[in-house]
Scaffold this motif. Structure first.
Motif, PDB file in Angstrom:
ATOM      1  N   PHE A   1     -79.601 -16.158 -64.140  1.00 48.22           N
ATOM      2  CA  PHE A   1     -78.459 -16.280 -65.227  1.00 48.22           C
ATOM      3  C   PHE A   1     -76.912 -15.784 -64.762  1.00 48.22           C
ATOM      4  O   PHE A   1     -76.132 -16.474 -64.892  1.00 48.22           O
ATOM      5  CB  PHE A   1     -79.158 -16.063 -66.510  1.00 48.22           C
ATOM      6  N   ILE A   2     -77.290 -14.357 -64.359  1.00 43.94           N
ATOM      7  CA  ILE A   2     -76.195 -13.645 -64.126  1.00 43.94           C
ATOM      8  C   ILE A   2     -75.460 -14.262 -62.872  1.00 43.94           C
ATOM      9  O   ILE A   2     -74.299 -14.348 -62.686  1.00 43.94           O
ATOM     10  CB  ILE A   2     -76.657 -12.279 -63.878  1.00 43.94           C
TER      11      ILE A   2
ATOM     12  N   PRO B   1     -64.666 -11.287 -65.654  1.00 45.28           N
ATOM     13  CA  PRO B   1     -65.533 -12.189 -65.092  1.00 45.28           C
ATOM     14  C   PRO B   1     -66.836 -11.502 -64.659  1.00 45.28           C
ATOM     15  O   PRO B   1     -67.880 -12.409 -64.606  1.00 45.28           O
ATOM     16  CB  PRO B   1     -64.721 -12.704 -64.038  1.00 45.28           C
TER      17      PRO B   1
ATOM     18  N   VAL C   1     -77.411 -19.221 -80.414  1.00 41.55           N
ATOM     19  CA  VAL C   1     -76.630 -19.910 -79.556  1.00 41.55           C
ATOM     20  C   VAL C   1     -75.989 -20.937 -80.468  1.00 41.55           C
ATOM     21  O   VAL C   1     -74.674 -21.455 -80.525  1.00 41.55           O
ATOM     22  CB  VAL C   1     -77.340 -20.601 -78.405  1.00 41.55           C
TER      23      VAL C   1
ATOM     24  N   LEU D   1     -76.570 -20.398 -71.662  1.00 36.98           N
ATOM     25  CA  LEU D   1     -77.422 -19.733 -72.678  1.00 36.98           C
ATOM     26  C   LEU D   1     -78.735 -20.794 -73.087  1.00 36.98           C
ATOM     27  O   LEU D   1     -79.904 -20.019 -73.328  1.00 36.98           O
ATOM     28  CB  LEU D   1     -76.668 -19.454 -73.835  1.00 36.98           C
TER      29      LEU D   1
ATOM     30  N   PHE E   1     -68.356 -10.034 -68.667  1.00 35.43           N
ATOM     31  CA  PHE E   1     -68.961 -11.100 -69.790  1.00 35.43           C
ATOM     32  C   PHE E   1     -70.349 -11.373 -69.670  1.00 35.43           C
ATOM     33  O   PHE E   1     -70.930 -11.652 -70.518  1.00 35.43           O
ATOM     34  CB  PHE E   1     -67.875 -12.253 -69.845  1.00 35.43           C
ATOM     35  N   PRO E   2     -71.080 -11.790 -68.217  1.00 36.77           N
ATOM     36  CA  PRO E   2     -72.362 -11.961 -68.219  1.00 36.77           C
ATOM     37  C   PRO E   2     -73.088 -10.869 -68.855  1.00 36.77           C
ATOM     38  O   PRO E   2     -74.292 -11.380 -69.407  1.00 36.77           O
ATOM     39  CB  PRO E   2     -72.558 -12.246 -66.850  1.00 36.77           C
ATOM     40  N   LEU E   3     -72.518  -9.704 -68.617  1.00 29.17           N
ATOM     41  CA  LEU E   3     -73.375  -8.457 -69.118  1.00 29.17           C
ATOM     42  C   LEU E   3     -73.623  -8.500 -70.576  1.00 29.17           C
ATOM     43  O   LEU E   3     -74.363  -8.315 -71.357  1.00 29.17           O
ATOM     44  CB  LEU E   3     -72.863  -7.118 -68.751  1.00 29.17           C
TER      45      LEU E   3
ATOM     46  N   TYR F   1     -81.091 -20.557 -70.472  1.00 29.95           N
ATOM     47  CA  TYR F   1     -81.769 -19.473 -70.353  1.00 29.95           C
ATOM     48  C   TYR F   1     -82.893 -19.065 -71.477  1.00 29.95           C
ATOM     49  O   TYR F   1     -83.970 -18.685 -71.103  1.00 29.95           O
ATOM     50  CB  TYR F   1     -80.707 -18.374 -70.541  1.00 29.95           C
TER      51      TYR F   1
ATOM     52  N   LEU G   1     -78.667 -11.608 -75.732  1.00 31.40           N
ATOM     53  CA  LEU G   1     -79.798 -12.291 -75.348  1.00 31.40           C
ATOM     54  C   LEU G   1     -80.883 -11.256 -75.781  1.00 31.40           C
ATOM     55  O   LEU G   1     -81.936 -11.552 -76.530  1.00 31.40           O
ATOM     56  CB  LEU G   1     -79.539 -12.993 -74.147  1.00 31.40           C
TER      57      LEU G   1
ATOM     58  N   THR H   1     -83.187 -13.806 -65.739  1.00 31.40           N
ATOM     59  CA  THR H   1     -82.000 -13.084 -65.866  1.00 31.40           C
ATOM     60  C   THR H   1     -80.899 -13.096 -64.513  1.00 31.40           C
ATOM     61  O   THR H   1     -79.968 -13.132 -64.476  1.00 31.40           O
ATOM     62  CB  THR H   1     -82.422 -11.448 -66.267  1.00 31.40           C
TER      63      THR H   1
ATOM     64  N   LEU I   1     -73.456 -17.392 -63.579  1.00 33.74           N
ATOM     65  CA  LEU I   1     -72.396 -17.100 -64.522  1.00 33.74           C
ATOM     66  C   LEU I   1     -71.319 -16.529 -63.724  1.00 33.74           C
ATOM     67  O   LEU I   1     -69.880 -16.853 -63.808  1.00 33.74           O
ATOM     68  CB  LEU I   1     -72.562 -16.562 -65.561  1.00 33.74           C
ATOM     69  N   LEU I   2     -71.734 -15.696 -62.633  1.00 32.39           N
ATOM     70  CA  LEU I   2     -70.697 -14.970 -61.935  1.00 32.39           C
ATOM     71  C   LEU I   2     -70.049 -16.276 -60.720  1.00 32.39           C
ATOM     72  O   LEU I   2     -69.147 -15.900 -60.375  1.00 32.39           O
ATOM     73  CB  LEU I   2     -71.414 -13.931 -60.977  1.00 32.39           C
TER      74      LEU I   2
ATOM     75  N   CYS J   1     -74.933  -8.066 -58.067  1.00 29.61           N
ATOM     76  CA  CYS J   1     -74.607  -7.942 -59.454  1.00 29.61           C
ATOM     77  C   CYS J   1     -75.967  -8.307 -60.083  1.00 29.61           C
ATOM     78  O   CYS J   1     -76.416  -7.711 -61.216  1.00 29.61           O
ATOM     79  CB  CYS J   1     -73.391  -8.485 -60.083  1.00 29.61           C
TER      80      CYS J   1
ATOM     81  N   LEU K   1     -75.700 -11.043 -71.871  1.00 26.50           N
ATOM     82  CA  LEU K   1     -77.456 -10.591 -71.634  1.00 26.50           C
ATOM     83  C   LEU K   1     -77.733  -9.740 -72.538  1.00 26.50           C
ATOM     84  O   LEU K   1     -78.692  -9.712 -73.291  1.00 26.50           O
ATOM     85  CB  LEU K   1     -77.391  -9.953 -70.416  1.00 26.50           C
TER      86      LEU K   1
ATOM     87  N   THR L   1     -78.439  -5.926 -62.202  1.00 31.27           N
ATOM     88  CA  THR L   1     -78.329  -6.021 -63.573  1.00 31.27           C
ATOM     89  C   THR L   1     -79.805  -6.229 -63.960  1.00 31.27           C
ATOM     90  O   THR L   1     -80.244  -5.744 -65.045  1.00 31.27           O
ATOM     91  CB  THR L   1     -77.352  -7.359 -64.099  1.00 31.27           C
TER      92      THR L   1
END
Lengths: 498, 151
Positions: free
Chosen positions: B105-106, A389, A417, B86, A392-394, B89, A400, B102, B109-110, B124, A397, B128
């Motif tokens: 976005f992160i 969890p 996408v 996505l 997956f955002p990394l 974003y 992207l 970003t 999602l978290l 995070c 990213l 990030t």
């Protein structure tokens, strides 16, 4: 210049400190992307492609090649320890590798995977050194009919070996060819299927398609499931395989090397198919096929050798014919062109330093990987312990940024996408994306060859069967298409999903 | 209708659309193929193979193979959240800039998929965004959008 002089020249180039550094950077990055699920060598190479603009072509090719074969090494670690393939070519390693880890034999599984990869990788480079130059000389005799037949055969091989019904794989290839046709027609300079979108005038980009189909869709499928990963917790010991392990693995490694190398040479072959075919062969010839999938070391050694041997083989069509065998090689072709070098029959003669330097650097890279990989397994395991969890955002990213930074285009991100959604639907309806990607890469070249061949023959398709090389290639393709229709052989098609 | 019948039908329609679309361009003749020649052939191939698929799946339907639910037993809404995030974003990247978009976005999602603690989310997302800015913009010179904040 004879072979020995050429090899010496190659080592002189590869051993230059700067080239050694880029080789190291490539294999380290490759191993990391191999370890991380969802980020394959194509994504990593497209991310790092812009960084090579400021270095010499030799260093650029050395680094990008290092990412490719480094990823093959790294992919097995995740398969064995987490049961999630870090890279598509390591899918099959999950079957027995993870079971070995569960039985407390993660060490030998990782060890044989590294040694098998090293042996296969090194032997495939020897093969590359011996085969590429004469093939390049022979390729000077290739005309459009031969090129077209070669690409048809490559696509047929891939669809023949794809999992599930063959019509689905052929459908994917046909769709890929259509996508490859979008954009400017190289022969008449007119535009097709661009829908007034500027970014489509150069055709559908490979990077958005690949990242969408393989990166985004994979994450979408993963987040649908429970994201609790069973990370291997016990201490990893005995990385050096025992004599018994070696005895069981030597045959699969040799067979995997030969299979992987020759399947890698074929356009449409490559590391993924090689690993599956190697597994199928080992299972078929084993005295205990029923034990495959329960932790057999042969099921790790063969496929891992095969996917590494395939990387060496895959360079042959690119360096000698100028035809990329797979999506990774297509990116490498792009890198060559950006640096003003045209791969193909004249490469060995016109750029001997680049050709031999890149090839011999792979020896160095393989040694580095062996030295790096075994001691660094602890580090890779720690990276894998990052919960999905959070991971997956990394991954999203990276996709992207990789897609955007290629042309600074939001349209390409949106395209990625879209292909993510398409890839998700493909997986739900059990369509395999690999034939699509290869057809997309080969599409423009196939179209040019087909049209040139038809112009030569005043429209007669007989030209593909009149010339001996073309006839053999086309005959093989037809045989592979007809083979599954024969009831006696229908069950014998080596489907990858089995 | 089973899954392959549905997908085969979609492919067949797509193949037809490709063939018809190709007719807008010059098909030429076999001796001098035009711009639309290859797309037309690929559209024809899509129709042909999806036709085979339709026959194949219809035969299996007659043997009793029905619809296999593709979204049952999975958290498919998570996949849709990813897709929408996505898209958002991509739409916000240029106006808001890389770092700000970003971070959001992160963080989203978290929290949205498997909700993490707020401390983890904040740390995070900021780390990030900062690390990726340093790597891609400063080190790799990737020319990411600057947006409102100029970063």
């Amino acid at each position: 210049m004879d072979f020995l002089d050429s090899a010496l020249l190659g080592f002189q180039v590869a051993l230059q400190p700067m080239n050694l550094f880029f080789c190291f950077a490539g294999v380290l990055t490759g191993t990391l992307v191999g370890v991380l699920p969802g980020l394959g060598p194509v994504a990593a190479m497209s991310l790092l492609l812009p960084t090579t603009f400021h270095i010499t072509p030799v260093s650029a090719v050395i680094m990008l090649a290092g990412i490719y074969y480094g990823a093959m090494y790294g992919g097995s670690t995740t398969s064995i320890l987490v049961n999630i393939p870090g890279e598509a070519a390591s899918v099959v390693t999950c079957l027995d590798g993870y079971k070995m880890a569960r039985q407390g034999r993660a060490g030998p599984a990782l060890g044989i995977s590294a040694f098998g990869s090293f042996i296969a990788g090194t032997l495939s480079i020897v093969g590359l050194m011996f085969i590429a130059p004469p093939l390049a000389a022979m390729a000077l005799k290739f005309g459009p009919p031969e090129y077209f037949s070669l690409m048809i055969m490559g696509l047929t091989v891939l669809t023949f070996l794809a999992s599930g019904p063959m019509w689905k794989a052929l459908l994917m290839a046909a769709f890929g060819l259509f996508l490859g046709c979008m954009g400017m027609d190289n022969m008449t300079a007119s535009y097709r299927f661009t829908f007034n979108i500027l970014e489509l005038s150069d055709g559908v980009g490979l990077v958005p398609v690949v990242m969408g189909l393989f990166g985004i869709s994979e994450v979408m499928l993963n987040v649908e499931q429970s994201m609790e990963r069973s990370i291997f917790k016990a201490k990893i010991e005995h990385l050096l395989p025992t004599v018994k392990d070696w005895a069981a693995s030597l045959g699969p490694i040799v067979r995997g090397t030969v299979l992987g190398f020759f399947l890698g040479v074929l356009p449409g072959g490559g590391a993924v198919i090689s690993s599956f075919v190697s597994y199928a062969v080992e299972k078929r010839i084993s005295k205990h096929p029923e034990k495959f999938g329960s932790g057999m070391i042969e099921g790790v050694a063969g496929p891992e050798a095969a996917n590494n041997a395939a990387t060496g083989g895959a360079f042959i069509p690119l360096l000698s014919l100028g035809i990329p065998a797979n999506a990774v090689m297509a990116l490498l072709l792009g890198a060559f062109i950006i640096h003003g070098v045209q791969p193909g029959p004249m490469l060995v003669k016109e750029h001997p330093q680049l050709f031999w330097g890149a090839v011999t650097s792979m020896y160095m890279g393989n040694v580095m990987l062996l030295v790096l990989n075994l001691p660094l397994i602890g580090l890779w395991v720690r990276i894998l312990k990052v919960p999905y969890p959070i991971l997956f955002p990394l991954i999203l990213l990276f996709c992207l940024i990789g897609c955007y930074s290629l042309n600074n285009s939001i349209t390409e991100v949106l395209l990625m996408v879209l292909f993510g959604l398409i890839g998700y639907a493909f997986k739900k309806f059990q369509y395999e994306a690999a034939p699509l990607v290869l057809a997309l890469v080969l599409g423009p070249m196939m179209e040019n060859s087909l049209r040139q061949a038809l112009l030569m023959s005043a429209g007669s398709p007989i030209i593909f069967f009149e010339r001996p090389i073309s006839a053999i290639l086309m005959g093989t393709a037809i045989f592979l298409l007809v083979f599954p229709l024969i009831p006696k052989f229908r069950q014998k098609r080596p489907a990858l999903g089995e | 209708m089973n899954n392959d019948q549905l997908s085969g039908t979609v492919w067949f329609i797509l193949g037809l659309a490709v063939c018809l679309g190709s007719l807008q361009y010059k098909l030429g003749t076999p001796a001098a193929p035009g711009t639309g020649f290859m797309p037309f052939l690929s559209g024809l191939a899509i129709c042909f193979f999806s036709g085979i698929g339709l026959i194949h799946s219809t035969l299996r339907r007659r043997q009793g193979e029905g619809w296999a639910p593709v979204l049952q037993g999975v958290f498919w809404k998570n996949a849709m959240i990813i897709l929408v995030s996505l898209l958002v974003y991509a739409l916000l990247l240029v106006p808001l800039g890389f770092v700000f978009t970003t971070t959001l976005f992160i963080a989203f999602l978290l929290r949205a998929i498997v909700p993490q603690r707020w401390s983890v989310v904040i740390a995070c997302s900021i780390l990030t965004a900062a690390a990726s800015y340093l790597i891609f913009e400063v080190w790799l010179k990737a020319q990411l959008p600057k947006g409102l904040l100029g970063i």
